[in-house]
Design a protein around this motif. Structure first.
Motif, PDB file in Angstrom:
ATOM      1  N   GLU A   1      50.239  38.810  33.169  1.00  0.00           N
ATOM      2  CA  GLU A   1      50.046  37.570  32.410  1.00  0.00           C
ATOM      3  C   GLU A   1      48.583  37.149  32.425  1.00  0.00           C
ATOM      4  N   LEU A   2      47.942  37.263  33.594  1.00  0.00           N
ATOM      5  CA  LEU A   2      46.535  36.881  33.696  1.00  0.00           C
ATOM      6  C   LEU A   2      45.647  37.822  32.882  1.00  0.00           C
ATOM      7  N   ASP A   3      46.008  39.096  32.821  1.00  0.00           N
ATOM      8  CA  ASP A   3      45.245  40.026  31.996  1.00  0.00           C
ATOM      9  C   ASP A   3      45.308  39.613  30.526  1.00  0.00           C
ATOM     10  N   GLU A   4      46.485  39.176  30.086  1.00  0.00           N
ATOM     11  CA  GLU A   4      46.624  38.708  28.709  1.00  0.00           C
ATOM     12  C   GLU A   4      45.768  37.462  28.476  1.00  0.00           C
ATOM     13  N   LEU A   5      45.787  36.538  29.445  1.00  0.00           N
ATOM     14  CA  LEU A   5      44.964  35.333  29.320  1.00  0.00           C
ATOM     15  C   LEU A   5      43.486  35.683  29.286  1.00  0.00           C
ATOM     16  N   ALA A   6      43.080  36.667  30.097  1.00  0.00           N
ATOM     17  CA  ALA A   6      41.681  37.077  30.117  1.00  0.00           C
ATOM     18  C   ALA A   6      41.274  37.669  28.772  1.00  0.00           C
ATOM     19  N   ASP A   7      42.129  38.516  28.213  1.00  0.00           N
ATOM     20  CA  ASP A   7      41.826  39.113  26.909  1.00  0.00           C
ATOM     21  C   ASP A   7      41.683  38.040  25.839  1.00  0.00           C
ATOM     22  N   ARG A   8      42.572  37.051  25.881  1.00  0.00           N
ATOM     23  CA  ARG A   8      42.508  35.962  24.908  1.00  0.00           C
ATOM     24  C   ARG A   8      41.226  35.144  25.097  1.00  0.00           C
TER      25      ARG A   8
ATOM     26  N   LEU B   1      36.600  39.751  39.819  1.00  0.00           N
ATOM     27  CA  LEU B   1      35.194  40.052  39.541  1.00  0.00           C
ATOM     28  C   LEU B   1      34.990  40.392  38.066  1.00  0.00           C
ATOM     29  N   GLU B   2      35.907  41.172  37.507  1.00  0.00           N
ATOM     30  CA  GLU B   2      35.777  41.554  36.097  1.00  0.00           C
ATOM     31  C   GLU B   2      35.808  40.329  35.181  1.00  0.00           C
ATOM     32  N   ALA B   3      36.674  39.376  35.488  1.00  0.00           N
ATOM     33  CA  ALA B   3      36.728  38.149  34.683  1.00  0.00           C
ATOM     34  C   ALA B   3      35.416  37.375  34.797  1.00  0.00           C
ATOM     35  N   CYS B   4      34.858  37.322  36.004  1.00  0.00           N
ATOM     36  CA  CYS B   4      33.572  36.638  36.193  1.00  0.00           C
ATOM     37  C   CYS B   4      32.460  37.335  35.417  1.00  0.00           C
ATOM     38  N   TYR B   5      32.449  38.661  35.438  1.00  0.00           N
ATOM     39  CA  TYR B   5      31.394  39.383  34.723  1.00  0.00           C
ATOM     40  C   TYR B   5      31.500  39.155  33.218  1.00  0.00           C
ATOM     41  N   GLU B   6      32.720  39.086  32.708  1.00  0.00           N
ATOM     42  CA  GLU B   6      32.889  38.761  31.284  1.00  0.00           C
ATOM     43  C   GLU B   6      32.367  37.359  30.988  1.00  0.00           C
ATOM     44  N   ALA B   7      32.666  36.418  31.892  1.00  0.00           N
ATOM     45  CA  ALA B   7      32.175  35.050  31.697  1.00  0.00           C
ATOM     46  C   ALA B   7      30.649  35.002  31.758  1.00  0.00           C
ATOM     47  N   LEU B   8      30.061  35.774  32.660  1.00  0.00           N
ATOM     48  CA  LEU B   8      28.600  35.825  32.758  1.00  0.00           C
ATOM     49  C   LEU B   8      27.985  36.399  31.490  1.00  0.00           C
ATOM     50  N   ARG B   9      28.662  37.371  30.908  1.00  0.00           N
ATOM     51  CA  ARG B   9      28.166  37.937  29.657  1.00  0.00           C
ATOM     52  C   ARG B   9      28.113  36.874  28.561  1.00  0.00           C
TER      53      ARG B   9
ATOM     54  N   ALA C   1      26.405  27.507  35.635  1.00  0.00           N
ATOM     55  CA  ALA C   1      26.533  27.391  37.094  1.00  0.00           C
ATOM     56  C   ALA C   1      27.968  27.582  37.540  1.00  0.00           C
ATOM     57  N   ARG C   2      28.939  27.176  36.726  1.00  0.00           N
ATOM     58  CA  ARG C   2      30.346  27.295  37.122  1.00  0.00           C
ATOM     59  C   ARG C   2      30.729  28.751  37.340  1.00  0.00           C
ATOM     60  N   VAL C   3      30.218  29.627  36.476  1.00  0.00           N
ATOM     61  CA  VAL C   3      30.542  31.050  36.589  1.00  0.00           C
ATOM     62  C   VAL C   3      29.938  31.628  37.860  1.00  0.00           C
ATOM     63  N   HIS C   4      28.663  31.319  38.107  1.00  0.00           N
ATOM     64  CA  HIS C   4      27.995  31.848  39.294  1.00  0.00           C
ATOM     65  C   HIS C   4      28.665  31.346  40.578  1.00  0.00           C
ATOM     66  N   ILE C   5      29.128  30.103  40.548  1.00  0.00           N
ATOM     67  CA  ILE C   5      29.775  29.553  41.740  1.00  0.00           C
ATOM     68  C   ILE C   5      31.111  30.248  41.995  1.00  0.00           C
ATOM     69  N   GLU C   6      31.888  30.470  40.955  1.00  0.00           N
ATOM     70  CA  GLU C   6      33.156  31.183  41.137  1.00  0.00           C
ATOM     71  C   GLU C   6      32.900  32.606  41.614  1.00  0.00           C
ATOM     72  N   LEU C   7      31.883  33.249  41.041  1.00  0.00           N
ATOM     73  CA  LEU C   7      31.531  34.601  41.482  1.00  0.00           C
ATOM     74  C   LEU C   7      31.110  34.585  42.953  1.00  0.00           C
ATOM     75  N   ALA C   8      30.378  33.555  43.358  1.00  0.00           N
ATOM     76  CA  ALA C   8      29.963  33.443  44.766  1.00  0.00           C
ATOM     77  C   ALA C   8      31.177  33.290  45.674  1.00  0.00           C
ATOM     78  N   ARG C   9      32.151  32.492  45.264  1.00  0.00           N
ATOM     79  CA  ARG C   9      33.361  32.325  46.080  1.00  0.00           C
ATOM     80  C   ARG C   9      34.047  33.673  46.311  1.00  0.00           C
ATOM     81  N   ILE C  10      34.133  34.463  45.264  1.00  0.00           N
ATOM     82  CA  ILE C  10      34.797  35.763  45.378  1.00  0.00           C
ATOM     83  C   ILE C  10      33.995  36.679  46.298  1.00  0.00           C
ATOM     84  N   ARG C  11      32.685  36.687  46.109  1.00  0.00           N
ATOM     85  CA  ARG C  11      31.846  37.549  46.950  1.00  0.00           C
ATOM     86  C   ARG C  11      31.913  37.146  48.415  1.00  0.00           C
ATOM     87  N   VAL C  12      31.913  35.846  48.675  1.00  0.00           N
ATOM     88  CA  VAL C  12      32.021  35.385  50.064  1.00  0.00           C
ATOM     89  C   VAL C  12      33.357  35.817  50.652  1.00  0.00           C
TER      90      VAL C  12
END
Length: 209
Positions: free
Chosen positions: A98-105, A132-140, A146-157
């Motif tokens: 389901e999340l993959d479908e939401l990401a594609d949309r 991580l893939e969803a964050c990278y798409e958002a960064l693109r 800042a919201r994207v970088h912060i979420e990416l930081a949470r995942i990396r931490v």
């Protein structure tokens, strides 16, 4: 045991139930079940939602429909019991597809907020690669958000990559200051202080703890 239909409308619902059952058409089964419940055909309505459950046990809307049908036919205890099961199911079920479908949309609609939400939900389930893939798409789509970088930081931490996360946030801070994004800077400083326990300009930013 199915109750005999009492009128033309109920007979049409019964035929739709038979066709939907043969076709394993879950959406139609749910519609017919609701119609049968409202028509007072309790056993037929229960049969319809059970057929839907057999065809798609992993669909949360099927479980929600069971609760609605049970309530409509007056089976309050059964409805309450299934509602409790539904709540537990919603907490533990794997929603990766389901999340993959939401990401594609979200990618198609260039919905940065939607991608951040998908990343966070994947991460909460421990699925860090799709997060991580969803964050990278958002960064693109929004490389200075800042919201994207912060979420990416949470995942990396969470992955143990604190140094990488802090290095990226340090660069982000310089970028936000350069473009004059006061809201982004405030959001970043709040995250650093509340979750990473560092302040902007602190020498620990970008250094190992």
């Amino acid at each position: 045991m199915t109750e005999p239909p009492a009128d033309g409308a109920s007979r049409r619902l019964a035929r739709r139930l038979e066709d939907a059952t043969l076709a394993a058409d879950v959406d139609e089964l749910l519609r017919v079940a609701q119609g049968l419940a409202e028509a007072g055909c309790r056993w037929a309505a229960a049969e319809a939602v059970q057929d839907a459950l057999s065809a798609a046990p992993g669909r949360s809307e099927v479980h929600a429909a069971i609760v609605r049908v049970y309530q409509a036919v007056g089976w309050r205890d059964a409805a309450d019991q299934h509602a409790r099961l539904l709540n537990r199911y919603s907490e533990i079920v794997d929603h990766a597809a389901e999340l993959d479908e939401l990401a594609d949309r979200a990618v198609r609609q260039e919905d940065v907020r939607g991608l951040i939400d998908v990343a966070a939900r994947h991460a909460r389930r421990g699925r860090f690669q799709p997060a991580l893939e969803a964050c990278y798409e958002a960064l693109r789509l929004a490389p200075a958000d800042a919201r994207v970088h912060i979420e990416l930081a949470r995942i990396r931490v969470a992955l143990g990559w604190r140094v990488v996360a802090l290095d990226d946030l340090e660069r982000l801070g310089r970028l936000l200051d350069l473009v004059g994004d006061a809201d982004g800077r405030e959001r970043l400083d709040a995250y650093l202080a509340s979750e990473l326990h560092v302040t902007a300009g602190d020498p620990s930013v970008g250094a190992a703890p």
